[in-house]
Design an enzyme around this catalytic site. Structure first.
Site, mmCIF file in Angstrom:
data_model
loop_
_atom_site.group_PDB
_atom_site.id
_atom_site.type_symbol
_atom_site.label_atom_id
_atom_site.label_comp_id
_atom_site.label_asym_id
_atom_site.label_seq_id
_atom_site.Cartn_x
_atom_site.Cartn_y
_atom_site.Cartn_z
ATOM 1 N N ARG A 190 62.779 4.224 35.318
ATOM 2 C CA ARG A 190 64.123 3.069 35.803
ATOM 3 C C ARG A 190 65.367 3.195 34.662
ATOM 4 O O ARG A 190 66.392 2.589 34.809
ATOM 5 C CB ARG A 190 63.366 1.723 35.418
ATOM 6 C CG ARG A 190 62.541 1.369 36.663
ATOM 7 C CD ARG A 190 61.930 -0.518 36.430
ATOM 8 N NE ARG A 190 61.038 -0.306 35.003
ATOM 9 C CZ ARG A 190 59.729 0.332 34.901
ATOM 10 N NH1 ARG A 190 59.180 0.470 35.501
ATOM 11 N NH2 ARG A 190 59.229 0.387 33.324
ATOM 12 N N ASP A 211 52.734 10.444 40.626
ATOM 13 C CA ASP A 211 52.042 9.725 39.332
ATOM 14 C C ASP A 211 50.396 9.335 39.490
ATOM 15 O O ASP A 211 50.106 8.952 38.874
ATOM 16 C CB ASP A 211 53.011 8.093 38.673
ATOM 17 C CG ASP A 211 52.211 7.478 38.300
ATOM 18 O OD1 ASP A 211 52.308 7.395 36.815
ATOM 19 O OD2 ASP A 211 52.230 6.459 38.464
ATOM 20 N N ASP A 264 46.496 10.090 37.621
ATOM 21 C CA ASP A 264 46.079 8.830 38.183
ATOM 22 C C ASP A 264 44.232 9.006 38.651
ATOM 23 O O ASP A 264 43.065 9.191 38.214
ATOM 24 C CB ASP A 264 46.423 7.759 38.028
ATOM 25 C CG ASP A 264 47.447 7.519 37.350
ATOM 26 O OD1 ASP A 264 47.741 7.485 36.272
ATOM 27 O OD2 ASP A 264 48.637 6.508 37.802
#
Length: 307
Positions: free
Chosen positions: A98, A111, A115
């Site tokens: 961001r 991502d 995970d």
């Protein structure tokens, strides 16, 4: 033929070539000349998605996860630290995306895959530490992978490649909307879910209640595995040439972990972990409905085309 005649013929041939170049089809196009004060349009630089800041953080997370897996069988403290740092960086890569305006589909998938893989590897270890509960751990792995894969696929197939899996409408599922749209809720749920499994992992090294044979090897048993929790777990002196070697000392330290904090971590995070599994079930059901709606719409369009 005189030299003057040859020069005249050469001049005539040159004139004819110039006339063809200006009027004929064989003329080669000349490059457009730049006007005075006019600059050429600069080409847009090509960005390297793989070197974006959040993706670099993602690569570092993968390295930490692999390192934690390496230390997982015998070094619980080192493994827990590396694993925890990898999980905490999950929040940092989103902030970097961001901040630098570098949100990409590749980064989101990287991502999520990181995970799912790291959590699955840790649960696989727990399955080997407590074989009686292996079916429960296997079910958790299947639910986690299935719900996230179907949710990601349904989001991309229905919303396009630029759609994020976190963009869930309240009309689709109120629970998923609250889960994905509140950064605090998402962070707490993910963090405590991982803490629950880390607590169980530490208990496999420290709790004789869960693993009675962990600190008391069976006498006269043939050592079949160095896995902590195995009934035939041998003493460190039988594993290494010297009982004072670095490996023997580390294993002795590992088997002397106090179980208070692992029990506290596991107990505090257990309700959140259970809530996370409820979210996974809701996410799986919601993704299934989205895919079914897409199938119905496709069948309707195909029927209209045949008419």
């Amino acid at each position: 033929m005189s030299a003057r005649t040859r020069r005249q013929k050469a001049a005539l041939a040159e004139n004819s070539e110039e006339s063809e170049g200006s009027n004929g089809a064989a003329a080669t196009p000349s490059k457009p000349s730049k006007k005075r004060g006019q600059s050429a349009t600069p080409e847009e630089p090509r960005e390297n998605i793989f070197l974006f800041a959040p993706n670099l953080i993602g690569y570092f997370r993968v390295v930490l996860a692999i390192a934690s897996l390496y230390y997982m069988p015998l070094h619980p403290r080192t493994c827990s630290i590396l694993y925890s740092i990898s999980c905490l960086l999950d929040a940092l890569d989103g902030y970097a995306a961001r901040y630098f305006n570098q949100s990409t589909t590749f980064g989101a998938v990287l991502d999520m895959v990181t995970d799912r893989c790291t959590t699955s590897c840790l649960i696989v270890f727990l399955s080997s530490a407590w074989p009686r509960w292996a079916i429960v751990f296997q079910g958790l792995i299947c639910l986690d992978l299935a719900s996230h894969y179907m949710h990601m696929y349904a989001t991309l197939s229905r919303g396009g490649s630029n759609e994020s899996h976190k963009n869930v409408k309240a009309t689709q599922s109120w629970l998923l909307y609250q889960y994905y749209h509140s950064k605090a809720v998402l962070f707490v749920c993910c963090a405590l879910n991982e803490l629950f499994f880390i607590g169980l992992y530490l208990l496999s090294f420290s709790s004789p209640i869960l693993s009675p044979s962990l600190l008391q090897p069976i006498p006269d048993a043939k050592p079949s595995s160095i896995q902590p929790g195995n009934p035939a777990h041998p003493a460190p002196s039988s594993l290494f040439a010297s009982p004072w070697s670095a490996g023997a000392l580390e294993m002795a330290r590992a088997n002397k972990i106090d179980s208070f904090w692992p029990w506290a971590i596991t107990g505090v995070s257990a309700p959140v972990m259970f809530f996370k599994q409820v979210v996974n079930v809701v996410q799986l059901v919601n993704a299934s409905k989205m895919l079914a709606e897409g199938d119905l719409e496709t069948r309707r369009i195909n029927r209209n085309k045949k008419k």
